[in-house]
Scaffold this motif. Structure first.
Motif: not given
Length: 452
Positions: A344-362
């Motif tokens: 599921p695509s991120p649905a808000s600006d906060a979800e986009r920030y969260a996805l960016a964080t998860l990605y950079c950690v991984l």
């Protein structure tokens, strides 16, 4: 009050920091690191930086007695200078030279010699210089020196030309890290005569030029220090005094996220994974791996990021929303892959920030594992401002320690060290408590599985 000034040129921003003799920052000024497109190719705004720097130094001179200036810059950048200054603009390494690769590939040393992987655009400095020599032979012939970017600024300030290993050893094709000497490419292309004498990063090249002292109000005896590559500046304080103990792995974060594993073997380096060896200021070979994490975070989070909270992070993990590399097109362990969102695509600006964080950690964790990073990782730089980055990384590395420095710029601290060589400030850091999201380890396994 006496103080040093650190000129910190990153790929995105330029910063001048006034740092007291106690190592504490007293003042800071910033400006964008603009790329101009009004010349023969995209190039750095060196004159804009120069005029801004002189004005800022004049302001700093009223705040403290400035006794040293230290340049710290990003890598993959060099200046060709002649009797009157630059003979060609300083090329932006994200520019793709239009010339065929055949000539460059014929003279480029093998990976086994340089630990310098073949990279896109101008990220291999050897490719930049080979192209400039072919495309602009008249201008290139007027060059007296090839200066690495920190030493270009030191030269403008002092009038003394110098070479230094940390920038030469940063995936340039021009350096043999194991032997701490120039590669065969330098002699094959007849460039050794253009290489100035080698100096150590902390060496004083000379006093500031008298006319610049008059313009800025700085003392005529203000020392100009040779300077250093930015990721090596971040690494420096973790090497100092580490004899007899394993130095920590350092994750230097900014536009580039650079994982460095001092003391680890070079045997595991793989060119196809964009792994490399940098040269530390102390002359050590340091296995490294990096990706354009700050740029990728911005691509995923948007230009005006909205911080998330833990429930948002948990929601993305639960619903299986993944960012799959890559989002910058500038090398890294997943070079050549087009970034995509799975689930599921991120649905808000906060979800986009969260996805960016998860990605950079991984991706950071992936790089640390590939390097065989040991029991301790130190996070430096801009990602220290993200409250979830280090805790999520710590949760992926059970039984090991992740610490976070209390400043957002290890490069600035490393630059201060060069001005006060032999005086290492205490590394003020905190241990990151693991953020144990439900299913976080399984999420990583699913992310890795999708990479193929």
């Amino acid at each position: 009050m006496t103080a040093a000034v650190v000129l910190d040129i990153g790929k995105t921003n330029v910063k001048l920091a006034l740092i007291g003799a106690d190592g504490h920052q007293r003042a800071e000024r910033r400006r964008p690191n603009t790329v101009l497109r009004d010349g023969p190719y995209p190039h750095h705004d060196t004159e804009g930086i120069w005029q801004w720097m002189l004005a800022t130094l004049a302001a700093f001179s009223s705040m403290a007695t400035v006794d040293a200036i230290v340049p710290v810059t990003h890598g993959a950048t060099a200046a060709l200078v002649g009797d009157e200054g630059l003979v060609l603009p300083v090329l932006d390494y994200e520019h793709e030279p239009a010339a065929p690769l055949a000539h460059y590939l014929a003279v480029r040393p093998g990976y086994a010699d340089t630990c310098s992987p073949r990279l896109p655009a101008g990220l291999n400095l050897g490719r930049q210089l080979a192209w400039q020599a072919q495309a602009f032979p008249a201008e290139f012939s007027r060059a007296r020196h090839i200066l690495m970017y920190p030493q270009y600024w030191a030269w403008r300030l002092s009038g003394v030309a110098a070479g230094e290993a940390t920038s030469l050893g940063c995936h340039t094709d021009l350096w043999q890290p194991a032997g701490q000497q120039y590669s065969a490419m330098v002699d094959t292309l007849g460039w050794r005569v253009l290489m100035p004498p080698m100096r150590r990063a902390w060496d004083t090249l000379g006093p500031i030029r008298p006319e610049l002292a008059a313009i800025t109000g700085l003392p005529r005896g203000c020392r100009i220090v040779c300077g250093i590559h930015d990721s090596n500046a971040s690494l420096l304080r973790h090497l100092d005094g580490a004899a007899g103990a394993e130095a920590p792995a350092v994750l230097s974060t900014g536009t580039w996220v650079v994982a460095a594993a001092p003391g680890k073997s070079l045997d595991g380096l793989r060119e196809e994974a964009d792994m490399l060896a940098n040269s530390s200021a102390l002359g050590q070979c340091v296995p490294c791996m990096r990706f354009m994490g700050g740029r990728e975070f911005a691509e995923l989070a948007g230009t005006s990021p909205v911080p998330c909270d833990i429930p948002v992070l948990q929601r993305l993990v639960d619903q299986g929303t993944f960012a799959l590399p890559g989002f910058a097109g500038a090398g890294g362990p997943f070079a050549g892959r087009a970034g995509s969102i799975a689930g599921p695509s991120p649905a808000s600006d906060a979800e986009r920030y969260a996805l960016a964080t998860l990605y950079c950690v991984l991706v950071s964790d992936y790089c640390l594992d590939a390097l065989g990073a040991g029991a301790h990782v130190v996070v430096e730089g801009s990602f220290t401002a993200n409250p979830f980055f280090a805790p999520l990384l710590a949760a992926l590395r059970p039984g090991r320690q992740v610490t976070v420095t209390d400043d957002a710029s290890g490069t600035t601290c490393g630059g201060w060290m060069l001005a006060h060589w032999g005086s290492a400030p205490a590394v003020r850091s905190t241990v990151a408590a693991p953020l144990l999201l439900d299913g976080w380890q399984q999420y990583r396994r699913r992310w890795l599985a999708q990479l193929g």
